[in-house]
Scaffold this motif. Structure first.
Motif, PDB file in Angstrom:
ATOM      1  N   GLY A  39      32.278  43.683  38.111  1.00 29.69           N
ATOM      2  CA  GLY A  39      33.604  44.135  37.702  1.00 29.69           C
ATOM      3  C   GLY A  39      34.694  43.692  38.654  1.00 29.69           C
ATOM      4  O   GLY A  39      34.608  43.936  39.868  1.00 29.69           O
ATOM      5  N   ASN A  40      35.701  43.033  38.102  1.00 27.72           N
ATOM      6  CA  ASN A  40      36.805  42.541  38.927  1.00 27.72           C
ATOM      7  C   ASN A  40      37.637  43.654  39.533  1.00 27.72           C
ATOM      8  O   ASN A  40      38.214  43.497  40.618  1.00 27.72           O
ATOM      9  CB  ASN A  40      37.703  41.635  38.077  1.00 27.72           C
ATOM     10  N   GLU A  41      37.719  44.790  38.836  1.00 31.79           N
ATOM     11  CA  GLU A  41      38.510  45.903  39.359  1.00 31.79           C
ATOM     12  C   GLU A  41      37.945  46.387  40.698  1.00 31.79           C
ATOM     13  O   GLU A  41      38.696  46.786  41.600  1.00 31.79           O
ATOM     14  CB  GLU A  41      38.539  47.054  38.341  1.00 31.79           C
ATOM     15  N   ALA A  42      36.621  46.339  40.842  1.00 20.27           N
ATOM     16  CA  ALA A  42      35.988  46.758  42.093  1.00 20.27           C
ATOM     17  C   ALA A  42      36.337  45.802  43.231  1.00 20.27           C
ATOM     18  O   ALA A  42      36.465  46.222  44.388  1.00 20.27           O
ATOM     19  CB  ALA A  42      34.471  46.839  41.912  1.00 20.27           C
ATOM     20  N   VAL A  93      39.058  44.843  48.386  1.00 22.95           N
ATOM     21  CA  VAL A  93      39.998  44.019  49.148  1.00 22.95           C
ATOM     22  C   VAL A  93      41.153  44.875  49.658  1.00 22.95           C
ATOM     23  O   VAL A  93      41.587  44.747  50.812  1.00 22.95           O
ATOM     24  CB  VAL A  93      40.516  42.843  48.300  1.00 22.95           C
ATOM     25  N   SER A  94      41.669  45.765  48.832  1.00 27.18           N
ATOM     26  CA  SER A  94      42.798  46.608  49.242  1.00 27.18           C
ATOM     27  C   SER A  94      42.439  47.491  50.428  1.00 27.18           C
ATOM     28  O   SER A  94      43.309  47.865  51.218  1.00 27.18           O
ATOM     29  CB  SER A  94      43.269  47.478  48.068  1.00 27.18           C
ATOM     30  N   LEU A  95      41.153  47.809  50.573  1.00 30.29           N
ATOM     31  CA  LEU A  95      40.691  48.646  51.689  1.00 30.29           C
ATOM     32  C   LEU A  95      40.393  47.825  52.941  1.00 30.29           C
ATOM     33  O   LEU A  95      40.010  48.382  53.978  1.00 30.29           O
ATOM     34  CB  LEU A  95      39.441  49.426  51.275  1.00 30.29           C
ATOM     35  N   GLY A  96      40.525  46.495  52.827  1.00 31.18           N
ATOM     36  CA  GLY A  96      40.367  45.644  53.990  1.00 31.18           C
ATOM     37  C   GLY A  96      38.973  45.149  54.259  1.00 31.18           C
ATOM     38  O   GLY A  96      38.661  44.702  55.365  1.00 31.18           O
ATOM     39  N   PHE A  97      38.080  45.191  53.247  1.00 26.59           N
ATOM     40  CA  PHE A  97      36.703  44.764  53.461  1.00 26.59           C
ATOM     41  C   PHE A  97      36.541  43.242  53.473  1.00 26.59           C
ATOM     42  O   PHE A  97      35.536  42.733  53.935  1.00 26.59           O
ATOM     43  CB  PHE A  97      35.789  45.363  52.391  1.00 26.59           C
ATOM     44  N   ASP A 116      47.393  41.953  37.760  1.00 24.82           N
ATOM     45  CA  ASP A 116      48.630  42.399  37.113  1.00 24.82           C
ATOM     46  C   ASP A 116      48.507  43.809  36.545  1.00 24.82           C
ATOM     47  O   ASP A 116      49.501  44.526  36.432  1.00 24.82           O
ATOM     48  CB  ASP A 116      49.029  41.434  35.997  1.00 24.82           C
ATOM     49  N   ASN A 117      47.293  44.197  36.154  1.00 19.68           N
ATOM     50  CA  ASN A 117      47.078  45.504  35.538  1.00 19.68           C
ATOM     51  C   ASN A 117      46.457  46.520  36.496  1.00 19.68           C
ATOM     52  O   ASN A 117      46.136  47.632  36.080  1.00 19.68           O
ATOM     53  CB  ASN A 117      46.182  45.367  34.309  1.00 19.68           C
ATOM     54  N   SER A 118      46.316  46.144  37.764  1.00 18.82           N
ATOM     55  CA  SER A 118      45.668  47.033  38.714  1.00 18.82           C
ATOM     56  C   SER A 118      46.660  48.014  39.330  1.00 18.82           C
ATOM     57  O   SER A 118      47.762  47.637  39.741  1.00 18.82           O
ATOM     58  CB  SER A 118      45.008  46.213  39.829  1.00 18.82           C
ATOM     59  N   PRO A 119      46.281  49.286  39.465  1.00 16.90           N
ATOM     60  CA  PRO A 119      47.139  50.260  40.154  1.00 16.90           C
ATOM     61  C   PRO A 119      47.226  49.989  41.659  1.00 16.90           C
ATOM     62  O   PRO A 119      48.066  50.574  42.341  1.00 16.90           O
ATOM     63  CB  PRO A 119      46.449  51.604  39.876  1.00 16.90           C
ATOM     64  N   LEU A 120      46.362  49.094  42.158  1.00 19.49           N
ATOM     65  CA  LEU A 120      46.355  48.752  43.585  1.00 19.49           C
ATOM     66  C   LEU A 120      47.115  47.471  43.880  1.00 19.49           C
ATOM     67  O   LEU A 120      47.050  46.946  44.997  1.00 19.49           O
ATOM     68  CB  LEU A 120      44.906  48.611  44.080  1.00 19.49           C
ATOM     69  N   MET A 121      47.834  46.965  42.902  1.00 26.23           N
ATOM     70  CA  MET A 121      48.533  45.690  43.038  1.00 26.23           C
ATOM     71  C   MET A 121      49.453  45.660  44.269  1.00 26.23           C
ATOM     72  O   MET A 121      49.576  44.639  44.949  1.00 26.23           O
ATOM     73  CB  MET A 121      49.338  45.406  41.776  1.00 26.23           C
ATOM     74  N   ASP A 122      50.100  46.793  44.574  1.00 26.67           N
ATOM     75  CA  ASP A 122      51.050  46.845  45.700  1.00 26.67           C
ATOM     76  C   ASP A 122      50.366  46.804  47.059  1.00 26.67           C
ATOM     77  O   ASP A 122      51.038  46.691  48.089  1.00 26.67           O
ATOM     78  CB  ASP A 122      51.914  48.106  45.600  1.00 26.67           C
ATOM     79  N   ARG A 123      49.041  46.913  47.072  1.00 26.87           N
ATOM     80  CA  ARG A 123      48.300  46.874  48.334  1.00 26.87           C
ATOM     81  C   ARG A 123      47.605  45.529  48.547  1.00 26.87           C
ATOM     82  O   ARG A 123      46.796  45.389  49.457  1.00 26.87           O
ATOM     83  CB  ARG A 123      47.248  47.993  48.360  1.00 26.87           C
TER      84      ARG A 123
END
Length: 292
Positions: free
Chosen positions: A226-229, A234-238, A249-256
Motif C-alpha cells: 500500500g502506497n499510503e503506508a 516517510v513522514s515519520l522520518g524512517f 495529492d490525496n494524502s492527509p500527510l501531504m504537508d509533512r
C-alpha cells in the motif's frame, strides 16, 4: 444446482470466514454451514478444510471455484436477457480499486454511471492496488482500477484514465542524520539512504530499474503493502520512498512530505480500467466500460 447456493459458496471462498460470508449473504452462520455441507454432499467431495480457527479451500474447492464464478456470471447474463423488457439495464457489477483510486477517479465515474444507469448496482471493494489485476483475472471482480503493467496478461482489456508521475519523497524536516531532505547526487549517498518501497507492482519495477541502470544497490529499510503506508513511514522520518503523485495529492500527510527533485525522473505510469475481454460481452460491464 441452486444459484443461491453457488453465491453462498463464492462468498465463503472469497472471505474464508463464515461470519463475514453469512453477513454478505444475509443468512445465519449455522444456515451457511448447513448449506455448504449440502453442496459438498451433492458433489461428493469436501470443498473446504475448516477447524475452529481457519477456513481454507481444498484442491477440489479451488477447481469448483472457477466453475461457480463462471456459472454465476452466466446466470446474471441470461437472467437479464430473459427478464429485461425495457431499454434500461439492471443488475449488479463488481469493481475493485485502492482507497486512492476511490478519491481520485471513482467519485466522478460512479456519479456519472449512477445518472446514466440508475438500475445497475455496483459492489465496490477497496484494497491493495497490486492485487487489482489478479482480482479480475481470478474472476473475483468484474472490473478494477490499477496501474498498467509493462505486459498485459492474455485476455485482459485495459482502458486508460490518467497518467501519474512517480515521485521520490522525503520527510519535510530532517529527523535522522542519514535521511536527507534534498536530492542525493552521488551513488554513495543513494546507497546509504534507507528506502521504503512497495513489495511489488509497477512502481517497484520502475524504481528497481532506475537503481539498476545507475549501478546502485539500494539499502531497503522496509517493503510495504500500500502506497499510503509508504507516505506515513516517510513522514515519520524512517527513510525515502517512492509513490505515485495521485497518492501524495490525496494524502492527509501531504504537508509533512517533501518531493525530491531527482533526475532523471522515474517513468510515470498509466492508470486505468481493467476487465477480461470476455466480460465486455456482459452489457452491464460494457456500459461501465463505454462510459469512460
Amino acid at each position: 444446482m441452486n444459484i443461491k447456493l453457488l453465491k453462498q459458496f463464492l462468498a465463503l471462498a472469497e472471505t474464508l470466514h463464515f461470519g463475514r460470508a453469512s453477513d454478505e449473504c444475509h443468512i445465519s452462520i449455522s444456515a451457511l454451514s448447513r448449506n455448504i455441507r449440502h453442496l459438498e454432499d451433492e458433489l461428493g467431495v469436501p470443498l473446504f478444510n475448516r477447524d475452529n480457527r481457519t477456513v481454507a479451500l481444498t484442491q477440489e474447492g479451488q477447481k469448483f471455484l472457477k466453475y461457480a464464478r463462471d456459472t454465476s456470471s452466466q446466470w446474471n447474463l441470461i437472467r437479464h436477457e430473459l427478464t429485461d423488457n425495457s431499454d434500461q439495464l439492471s443488475g449488479e457489477i463488481s469493481l475493485y480499486g485502492s482507497v486512492t483510486a476511490s478519491y481520485s477517479f471513482l467519485y466522478e465515474l460512479l456519479r456519472r454511471f449512477r445518472i446514466a444507469y440508475p438500475a445497475i448496482e455496483i459492489k465496490l471493494r477497496t484494497g491493495d492496488p497490486e492485487h487489482a489485476i489478479a482480482h479480475v483475472l481470478d474472476g473475483k471482480e468484474d472490473l478494477s482500477i490499477a496501474a498498467r503493467p509493462a505486459n498485459l496478461p492474455r485476455g485482459l482489456a485495459f482502458k486508460p484514465i490518467a497518467t501519474s508521475p512517480l515521485l521520490f519523497i522525503a520527510p519535510l524536516e530532517q529527523q535522522v542524520p542519514n535521511i536527507p531532505t534534498t536530492s542525493p547526487t552521488a551513488t554513495e549517498e543513494w546507497a546509504n539512504i534507507p528506502m521504503i518501497l512497495s513489495e511489488s507492482g509497477v512502481s517497484r519495477t520502475r524504481v528497481d530499474e532506475w537503481f539498476h541502470q545507475r549501478d546502485i544497490a539500494p539499502r531497503i529499510y522496509a517493503q510495504v503493502t500500500g502506497n499510503e503506508a509508504i507516505v506515513s513511514m516517510v513522514s515519520l522520518g524512517f527513510g525515502i520512498g517512492v509513490v505515485p503523485k495521485i497518492v501524495l495529492d490525496n494524502s492527509p500527510l501531504m504537508d509533512r512530505i517533501r518531493v525530491l527533485d531527482v533526475k532523471p525522473e522515474l517513468e510515470p505510469y498509466d492508470i486505468g480500467l481493467f476487465t477480461l475481454k470476455k466480460n465486455l460481452k456482459n452489457p452491464l460491464v460494457d456500459a461501465f466500460w463505454s462510459l469512460m
